[in-house]
Motif scaffolding. Sequence first.
Motif, PDB file in Angstrom:
ATOM      1  N   ARG A 130       0.816  -1.349  -0.047  1.00  0.00           N
ATOM      2  CA  ARG A 130       0.060  -0.127   0.083  1.00  0.00           C
ATOM      3  C   ARG A 130       0.949   1.097  -0.049  1.00  0.00           C
ATOM      4  NH1 ARG A 130      -2.780  -3.236  -1.302  1.00  0.00           N
ATOM      5  NH2 ARG A 130      -4.771  -4.183  -0.472  1.00  0.00           N
ATOM      6  N   TYR A 131       0.257   2.296  -0.796  1.00  0.00           N
ATOM      7  CA  TYR A 131       1.430   3.519  -0.934  1.00  0.00           C
ATOM      8  C   TYR A 131       0.479   4.773  -0.055  1.00  0.00           C
ATOM      9  CZ  TYR A 131       3.367   0.456  -4.284  1.00  0.00           C
ATOM     10  OH  TYR A 131       4.054  -0.556  -4.968  1.00  0.00           O
ATOM     11  N   GLN A 132       1.387   5.656   0.199  1.00  0.00           N
ATOM     12  CA  GLN A 132       0.930   6.918   0.639  1.00  0.00           C
ATOM     13  C   GLN A 132       0.420   7.695  -0.428  1.00  0.00           C
ATOM     14  OE1 GLN A 132       0.422   7.897   3.978  1.00  0.00           O
ATOM     15  NE2 GLN A 132       1.252   6.148   4.630  1.00  0.00           N
ATOM     16  N   PRO A 133      -0.809   8.464  -0.127  1.00  0.00           N
ATOM     17  CA  PRO A 133      -1.083   9.305  -1.562  1.00  0.00           C
ATOM     18  C   PRO A 133      -0.079  10.061  -2.130  1.00  0.00           C
ATOM     19  CG  PRO A 133      -2.681   9.276   0.412  1.00  0.00           C
ATOM     20  CD  PRO A 133      -1.647   8.758   0.900  1.00  0.00           C
ATOM     21  N   SER A 134       0.911  10.628  -1.327  1.00  0.00           N
ATOM     22  CA  SER A 134       2.072  11.298  -1.673  1.00  0.00           C
ATOM     23  C   SER A 134       3.152  10.696  -2.335  1.00  0.00           C
ATOM     24  CB  SER A 134       2.707  12.265  -0.594  1.00  0.00           C
ATOM     25  OG  SER A 134       3.133  11.136   0.311  1.00  0.00           O
ATOM     26  N   GLU A 135       2.935   9.310  -2.523  1.00  0.00           N
ATOM     27  CA  GLU A 135       4.128   8.527  -2.920  1.00  0.00           C
ATOM     28  C   GLU A 135       3.555   8.145  -4.655  1.00  0.00           C
ATOM     29  OE1 GLU A 135       5.999   6.060   0.621  1.00  0.00           O
ATOM     30  OE2 GLU A 135       4.137   5.416  -0.383  1.00  0.00           O
ATOM     31  N   VAL A 136       2.184   8.504  -4.822  1.00  0.00           N
ATOM     32  CA  VAL A 136       1.505   8.011  -5.993  1.00  0.00           C
ATOM     33  C   VAL A 136       1.626   9.064  -7.013  1.00  0.00           C
ATOM     34  CG1 VAL A 136      -0.489   6.937  -6.923  1.00  0.00           C
ATOM     35  CG2 VAL A 136       0.268   6.418  -4.907  1.00  0.00           C
ATOM     36  N   LEU A 137       1.657   8.892  -8.382  1.00  0.00           N
ATOM     37  CA  LEU A 137       1.691   9.847  -9.428  1.00  0.00           C
ATOM     38  C   LEU A 137       0.616   9.152 -10.436  1.00  0.00           C
ATOM     39  CD1 LEU A 137       2.420  12.366 -11.073  1.00  0.00           C
ATOM     40  CD2 LEU A 137       4.181  11.059 -11.821  1.00  0.00           C
ATOM     41  N   ILE A 138      -0.491   9.908 -10.949  1.00  0.00           N
ATOM     42  CA  ILE A 138      -1.424   9.601 -11.946  1.00  0.00           C
ATOM     43  C   ILE A 138      -0.939  10.373 -13.258  1.00  0.00           C
ATOM     44  CG2 ILE A 138      -3.658   9.303 -12.757  1.00  0.00           C
ATOM     45  CD1 ILE A 138      -4.743   9.232  -9.844  1.00  0.00           C
ATOM     46  N   LEU A 139      -0.772   9.446 -14.271  1.00  0.00           N
ATOM     47  CA  LEU A 139      -0.249  10.367 -15.611  1.00  0.00           C
ATOM     48  C   LEU A 139      -1.333  10.072 -16.518  1.00  0.00           C
ATOM     49  CD1 LEU A 139       3.585   9.243 -15.915  1.00  0.00           C
ATOM     50  CD2 LEU A 139       2.725  11.505 -15.225  1.00  0.00           C
ATOM     51  N   VAL A 140      -1.910  11.144 -17.205  1.00  0.00           N
ATOM     52  CA  VAL A 140      -3.032  11.028 -18.055  1.00  0.00           C
ATOM     53  C   VAL A 140      -2.598  11.633 -19.499  1.00  0.00           C
ATOM     54  CG1 VAL A 140      -5.272  11.662 -18.275  1.00  0.00           C
ATOM     55  CG2 VAL A 140      -4.342  11.777 -15.959  1.00  0.00           C
ATOM     56  N   PRO A 141      -3.008  11.044 -20.421  1.00  0.00           N
ATOM     57  CA  PRO A 141      -2.478  11.761 -21.965  1.00  0.00           C
ATOM     58  C   PRO A 141      -3.380  12.954 -22.120  1.00  0.00           C
ATOM     59  CG  PRO A 141      -3.968   9.710 -21.967  1.00  0.00           C
ATOM     60  CD  PRO A 141      -3.817   9.933 -20.654  1.00  0.00           C
ATOM     61  N   HIS A 142      -2.814  13.747 -22.751  1.00  0.00           N
ATOM     62  CA  HIS A 142      -3.704  14.996 -22.923  1.00  0.00           C
ATOM     63  C   HIS A 142      -4.894  14.782 -23.796  1.00  0.00           C
ATOM     64  CE1 HIS A 142      -2.096  16.009 -27.409  1.00  0.00           C
ATOM     65  NE2 HIS A 142      -1.585  15.110 -27.140  1.00  0.00           N
ATOM     66  N   CYS A 143      -4.806  13.722 -24.692  1.00  0.00           N
ATOM     67  CA  CYS A 143      -6.139  13.399 -25.522  1.00  0.00           C
ATOM     68  C   CYS A 143      -7.295  13.278 -24.749  1.00  0.00           C
ATOM     69  CB  CYS A 143      -5.809  12.367 -26.499  1.00  0.00           C
ATOM     70  SG  CYS A 143      -5.218  10.661 -26.020  1.00  0.00           S
ATOM     71  N   ILE A 144      -7.133  13.011 -23.535  1.00  0.00           N
ATOM     72  CA  ILE A 144      -8.352  12.816 -22.592  1.00  0.00           C
ATOM     73  C   ILE A 144      -9.115  14.336 -22.635  1.00  0.00           C
ATOM     74  CG2 ILE A 144      -9.142  12.784 -20.167  1.00  0.00           C
ATOM     75  CD1 ILE A 144      -7.574  10.132 -20.091  1.00  0.00           C
ATOM     76  N   GLN A 145      -8.471  15.386 -22.792  1.00  0.00           N
ATOM     77  CA  GLN A 145      -9.109  16.593 -22.708  1.00  0.00           C
ATOM     78  C   GLN A 145      -9.891  16.876 -24.129  1.00  0.00           C
ATOM     79  OE1 GLN A 145      -6.108  19.748 -22.599  1.00  0.00           O
ATOM     80  NE2 GLN A 145      -7.601  21.467 -22.053  1.00  0.00           N
ATOM     81  N   GLN A 146     -11.087  17.490 -23.901  1.00  0.00           N
ATOM     82  CA  GLN A 146     -11.786  17.797 -24.967  1.00  0.00           C
ATOM     83  C   GLN A 146     -11.101  18.577 -25.985  1.00  0.00           C
ATOM     84  OE1 GLN A 146     -15.147  17.120 -25.259  1.00  0.00           O
ATOM     85  NE2 GLN A 146     -15.337  18.072 -27.129  1.00  0.00           N
TER      86      GLN A 146
END
Length: 256
Positions: A130-146
């Motif tokens: 299990r990880y602390q929230p501060s240890e996690v990074l969510i990476l999202v591609p820009h094509c999700i943006q309208q």
Amino acid sequence: MALSEKSWQSGTKTTLTLLMFLMAVLIAAVAGLVWIIAGRAIFWYRLIGLMLITGLALFSAVTLSGIVAFYLLWYNKQVPNRLLSMVNLYLQWLYPVLLAMGKSFGKDINEIRRAYTRLNNQSILGRKKRYQPSEVLILVPHCIQQADCSVKLTNEIMLCRECGLCDISDLIALKNKYRVDTAVVTGGTLARKRISDKRPKLIIAIACERDLISGLMDVRKIPVYAMINERPEGPCHNTHINAREVEKILNRLLER
Ligand code: SF4
């Protein structure tokens, strides 16, 4: 629509078929080499032959463990942790071979990639870390943006006005609720920069199959939970994420 169980199963089945074919080729190659060197008394012939046989035998062992892992995956059984720890070996050794085989047999390459991401994800969940929230990074591609939204999010996702026209607003809701860093990236270079700035202990990456696999090959030292985006309007255009799936994974991997 999220990727269906049928789609995962089909990818696993394709991978399994290719692995079994590869195993048959390797066995035939080893048998052929044994037959060739058995009839030669010349030292160098035998030495080179034995070295080749050892290399092929090692590759066969990795292939065999791949067959067992994907077979268990196909039947929705838990893959033992020892096999899962070889996931990186699959990526380095087997994946390029499977990809070449898949292409020459006219298979859907994304199916092979999907099967691999599923195995990778099972290896992360199987560690039960299990990880602390501060240890996690969510990476999202820009094509999700309208596509016609004028806000530039690559420097700061919070600039989004949360109009609800794309899934970025759902991600911001998750970011606020779970206090997990979330970054919109335009490609591998920016993704690498975000990772080196933040130095996370876990990455949750959302992208298409191809980008996820190349990210997994790039980032070997940090576990990457790979989530495939949905592309109802084709690649790289107004793509979607299943925010409920992301939340489910956060609940499984975050220290609460
Ligand atoms: S939610 Fe609205 S403002 Fe935010 S990125 Fe999407 S379209 Fe732009």
